[in-house]
Design a protein around this motif. Structure first.
Motif, PDB file in Angstrom:
ATOM      1  N   THR A 199       0.845  -1.202   0.000  1.00 59.41           N
ATOM      2  CA  THR A 199       0.000   0.000   0.000  1.00 59.41           C
ATOM      3  C   THR A 199       0.877   1.248   0.000  1.00 59.41           C
ATOM      4  O   THR A 199       2.043   1.238   0.406  1.00 59.41           O
ATOM      5  CB  THR A 199      -0.916   0.020   1.227  1.00 59.41           C
ATOM      6  N   ARG A 200       0.217   2.313  -0.454  1.00 55.65           N
ATOM      7  CA  ARG A 200       0.918   3.601  -0.450  1.00 55.65           C
ATOM      8  C   ARG A 200       1.191   4.087   0.968  1.00 55.65           C
ATOM      9  O   ARG A 200       2.236   4.693   1.243  1.00 55.65           O
ATOM     10  CB  ARG A 200       0.050   4.631  -1.181  1.00 55.65           C
ATOM     11  N   GLN A 201       0.304   3.762   1.874  1.00 52.57           N
ATOM     12  CA  GLN A 201       0.479   4.194   3.262  1.00 52.57           C
ATOM     13  C   GLN A 201       1.712   3.555   3.875  1.00 52.57           C
ATOM     14  O   GLN A 201       2.496   4.213   4.562  1.00 52.57           O
ATOM     15  CB  GLN A 201      -0.765   3.835   4.074  1.00 52.57           C
ATOM     16  N   ARG A 202       1.917   2.278   3.627  1.00 57.10           N
ATOM     17  CA  ARG A 202       3.084   1.592   4.174  1.00 57.10           C
ATOM     18  C   ARG A 202       4.381   2.149   3.566  1.00 57.10           C
ATOM     19  O   ARG A 202       5.393   2.280   4.233  1.00 57.10           O
ATOM     20  CB  ARG A 202       2.979   0.102   3.906  1.00 57.10           C
ATOM     21  N   TYR A 203       4.291   2.458   2.276  1.00 60.24           N
ATOM     22  CA  TYR A 203       5.485   3.048   1.634  1.00 60.24           C
ATOM     23  C   TYR A 203       5.822   4.402   2.265  1.00 60.24           C
ATOM     24  O   TYR A 203       6.989   4.706   2.522  1.00 60.24           O
ATOM     25  CB  TYR A 203       5.220   3.201   0.139  1.00 60.24           C
ATOM     26  N   ASP A 204       4.808   5.243   2.514  1.00 64.88           N
ATOM     27  CA  ASP A 204       5.060   6.559   3.105  1.00 64.88           C
ATOM     28  C   ASP A 204       5.638   6.431   4.519  1.00 64.88           C
ATOM     29  O   ASP A 204       6.526   7.212   4.914  1.00 64.88           O
ATOM     30  CB  ASP A 204       3.766   7.367   3.149  1.00 64.88           C
ATOM     31  N   GLN A 205       5.149   5.468   5.275  1.00 66.03           N
ATOM     32  CA  GLN A 205       5.695   5.262   6.623  1.00 66.03           C
ATOM     33  C   GLN A 205       7.165   4.854   6.563  1.00 66.03           C
ATOM     34  O   GLN A 205       7.988   5.328   7.352  1.00 66.03           O
ATOM     35  CB  GLN A 205       4.878   4.198   7.351  1.00 66.03           C
ATOM     36  N   ALA A 206       7.517   3.987   5.643  1.00 61.59           N
ATOM     37  CA  ALA A 206       8.917   3.549   5.511  1.00 61.59           C
ATOM     38  C   ALA A 206       9.811   4.712   5.099  1.00 61.59           C
ATOM     39  O   ALA A 206      10.950   4.856   5.568  1.00 61.59           O
ATOM     40  CB  ALA A 206       8.999   2.400   4.512  1.00 61.59           C
TER      41      ALA A 206
END
Length: 362
Positions: free
Chosen positions: A136-143
């Motif tokens: 997901t895009r959310q997981r990418y942004d968190q990383a």
């Protein structure tokens, strides 16, 4: 002939009364006689004037060496009179606390670098999953945010390591240039504050002859004058120099100005602290020469008795002395050519007193 009761003639009685009245009135004192004094006529000096002053040899540049941090000084490796080279260690502080701080900063840097490696790995996985459609895009942004935070943490930890390493280096006091130690300000075992003078270093950049100059000498000195400087104890040791620095304000106690003469090729015998004599030649006409015995004082200032040629009375006048010796004094201001001043008997005069001139030789 008339008689008074008792048989005395009247004329005799009148004579007795006149005599008694004359005895009751004291005779008038005679007018004061003019006081004899010796005088001289003021004439301008025609020959050059040599002004001589006494001063000391100082370093052209002196610096106070001190630690940049506080701490307990455990060692001072130099003493007064020692010659040091640029980069030489002159003192040390106890470095236990600084070394512990450095170890702690390095451990924090290692932990931050480990977190950065983990954040980079997480970011790589999240980026690959997002590219293949399994993330997901959310997981990418968190990383990505965790990677940026870890990178900043490493930068901050590295800065703390640099600061700690600098503080360890600051525990050693180094000479910034070659020179001679002229003073010390702390002893081993003392706790010193940042900037406190540990040693004073006279740099080997040049020597100055330093003089305290009266205002009148400073004012009449020609521009770019060459000053002859000689060792007082051995006048054969000599050199020359030019004015390098003049204090803009007078000393509040002495009223003199501090003048520094930059010496040209000073001989080795001119050492720091040596007493020297400086000589400066001023062209003719610099003041009026009078016998030294003509000088007296008006309050705290030098003065002379000037004779009025018409009334033969004296007046006390303040003057400025350019220089003097046991025989004569050179007056820079307060007198004019042709005036007559008293040279002997100055201590017994008062303003307005009439005098009798014994001589008036120029």
């Amino acid at each position: 002939m008339s008689r008074v009761p008792g048989g005395a003639p009247l004329s005799c009685l009148l004579l007795a009364l006149a005599a008694l009245s004359a005895c009751g009135q004291p005779p008038e004192p005679p007018p004061p006689q003019p006081r004899p004094v010796r005088v001289t006529t003021v004439e301008a000096r025609g020959e050059p004037t040599v002004i001589s002053l006494t001063g000391t040899i100082q370093a052209e540049t002196e610096v106070n060496l001190g630690f940049r941090i506080d701490g307990r000084m455990i060692e001072r490796l130099v003493n007064v009179g020692d010659r040091v080279e640029a980069g030489q260690v002159v003192a040390r502080l106890d470095r236990t606390n600084e070394e512990n701080t450095l170890r702690s900063a390095r451990a924090a840097l290692a932990a931050a670098e480990a977190q950065l490696r983990e954040a980079r790995a997480n970011y790589g996985r999240a980026s690959e999953l997002l590219r293949t459609g399994f993330g997901t895009r959310q997981r990418y942004d968190q990383a990505a945010q965790q990677l940026q935070t870890a990178t900043s943490a490493v930068d901050s930890a590295q800065a703390q390591v640099n600061i700690a390493e600098n503080r360890v280096g600051y525990t050693e006091l180094l000479a910034d240039a070659a020179g001679i130690v002229t003073a010390r300000g702390a002893e081993p075992g003392e706790v010193v504050a940042p900037g406190r003078m540990i040693v004073r270093l006279a740099r080997q950049e040049g020597l100055d002859a330093v003089f305290d100059v009266p205002p009148v000498v400073r004012d009449i000195a020609p521009p770019d004058v060459v000053i002859g400087v000689a060792l007082t104890l051995d006048p054969t040791v000599r050199t020359t120099g030019r004015v390098r620095e003049v204090s803009p304000s007078a000393d509040p106690v002495t009223g003199t100005f501090r003048v520094r003469i930059g010496l040209t090729d000073p001989p080795p015998a001119l050492r720091l602290g040596s007493t020297v004599t400086g000589r400066m030649e001023v062209s003719g006409g610099a003041g009026y020469a009078i016998p030294a015995g003509a000088l007296t004082r008006q309050g705290a200032s030098p003065a002379v008795w000037v004779v009025d040629p018409a009334s033969r009375t004296v007046a006390l006048r303040a003057v400025e002395v350019l220089r003097h010796d046991p025989a004569r004094a050179v007056i820079s201001s307060g007198l004019s050519g042709g005036e007559v001043v008293v040279t002997a008997g100055v201590q017994a005069l008062r303003p307005g007193q009439q005098v009798r001139l014994l001589d008036a030789a120029p």
